[in-house]
Write an enzyme that holds these catalytic residues in place. Sequence first.
Site, mmCIF file in Angstrom:
data_model
loop_
_atom_site.group_PDB
_atom_site.id
_atom_site.type_symbol
_atom_site.label_atom_id
_atom_site.label_comp_id
_atom_site.label_asym_id
_atom_site.label_seq_id
_atom_site.Cartn_x
_atom_site.Cartn_y
_atom_site.Cartn_z
ATOM 1 N N GLY A 266 0.798 -1.227 0.000
ATOM 2 C CA GLY A 266 0.000 0.000 0.000
ATOM 3 C C GLY A 266 0.824 1.267 0.000
ATOM 4 O O GLY A 266 0.575 2.199 -0.763
ATOM 5 N N GLU A 352 5.604 2.684 8.959
ATOM 6 C CA GLU A 352 4.860 1.447 8.746
ATOM 7 C C GLU A 352 5.781 0.349 8.239
ATOM 8 O O GLU A 352 5.530 -0.836 8.457
ATOM 9 C CB GLU A 352 3.712 1.678 7.757
ATOM 10 N N HIS A 383 9.544 28.500 13.012
ATOM 11 C CA HIS A 383 8.818 29.280 14.018
ATOM 12 C C HIS A 383 7.997 28.377 14.932
ATOM 13 O O HIS A 383 7.084 28.851 15.611
ATOM 14 C CB HIS A 383 7.931 30.311 13.327
#
Length: 556
Positions: A266, A352, A383
Amino acid sequence: MTTPIDLPAWKKLEQHFINTKGTHMREMFIQDPERAQRYWLEVAGLKVDFSKNRVNDEILADLVKLAEQAGLPERMKQMFRGDKINQTENRSVLHIALRNRTNNPILVDGEDVMPKVNAVLRKMGDFSGAVRSGQWLGYTNQVITDVVNIGIGGSDLGPLMMCTALKSFGHPRLNMHFVSNVDGSQLRDVLNKVHPETTLFIIASKTFTTQETLTNAHTARKWFLQGGSEQDIAKHFVAVSSNKEAVAEFGIDTDHMFEFWDWVGGRYSLWSAIGLPIMLYLGEENFIEMLNGAHLIDQHFINTPLHQNLPVLLGLLGVWYINFYGGGSHVIAPYDQHLHRLPKFIQQLDMESNGKQVQMNGEPVSTETGPIIWGETGINGQHAFFQLLHQGTHITPVDLIASLEKRSNLPGHHEILLSNVFAQAEAFMRGKTPEEAREELKKQGLPENQIEALVPHKTFSGNRPTNLILMNKVNPCNMGSLIAMYEHKVFVQGVIWGINSFDQWGVELGKQLSKTILAELTGKIDPQKHDASTSHLIRLYRQTNCAEDGTCELFK
């Protein structure tokens, strides 16, 4: 199975760490005037400066030996020839076949996969061409203006990231929408923007059983049928899947199903039919350019000696920090607004893949494995979390990513952007000594006691590692190269740690438990045995959402 800590090179690296951990990169640059030129690679449209890392020639040489001793060259060959290196699922790992532009045969169980790969690619090209040209019409004979991709994980993050990154190449008529969250507010917000007559839905699920995706898909189908008919679904819904029966049962014409295979993981799937939204938005030619860029990196990876191999070196540098410096996280900081989805994509790709606690043989790992990947666009990060990177107690390598070409015609913006990229890399490396801080404060005319009070706060230790990754421009080919580089980097690290980078069993447990809890929440089954906390939460939900007769909100 040999663990990495048993390898001779690991022992030498442990000694290198002891010998050099107190050495500052400032000294390394002074002692080695050619360092910046030697620790620099240009590959497939990428220019990578890795000179600002806490390594020297001896450390790099022994990292390469570590890769050799861990069997990396052979593992690379196994992947490229189609061996089933995903052992827990008995699968080949062949995202490289999806961008195999030379069409050299790649065999799985004795069958060359390239004819099927090319057939799906042609089918994608024909379909995307019809939609983009206006030949494909909705049920009221209007052109498609909106594409809604419904998927999750790799079926969402890759296409979303690439369509966002390459927005300037997108079709001007097509608005791209991505729905992954089963929280109905995301789908509702998208459906409020689009019209049934001009919307195309892509349902992306390999098994066509993924709960989140199918829940959203059925809701979208129900919404569509408020205006269109069952027969009209064929003009507005297509599927990316390997499950013809489930696709047909949903009501999608299987002629409008785009196939991919179990050897496509995937998080490695944007090169496959999962990339259909990318091709629709960018066009077939640009999609092929993306594949070309990835193929260039593939060829570099498999054919280049390890000591000059970009994914190998980046992977080994990561191992150096994770396993010797205790650097448990890694920052992805793109200095390009269109790349703001890149950190999330790399997060899934890496975490993963290598978030594993056992080796291939099932024995516990002997080292730390995958890092926590996080990040944000670099300017925003400066920042926000760069404070920790500069003066915190963690060693956190940073990938600074930018394009040399201006992305806008607004005067002065790109120069300010790149000045920050280059300055941050220098600041992470150099830091600021107490003497430099003191001199700076003296020039401000502050009294001596105030200067001495401020010096510790104005001091930066520096010696913080960065990789500076530059593209001449952000285009489909270079983005393909960039993503393929990260894919192979992750694989390299998995091989060093002796883990399987291509399964994801850790995703499953929560899903399994949720099925039982869902049935309890909706009153389909009686309360089950849980820990006290979970039982309390289930009761709280039912008290809030269920009627006195036990009927819950979901079924009202």
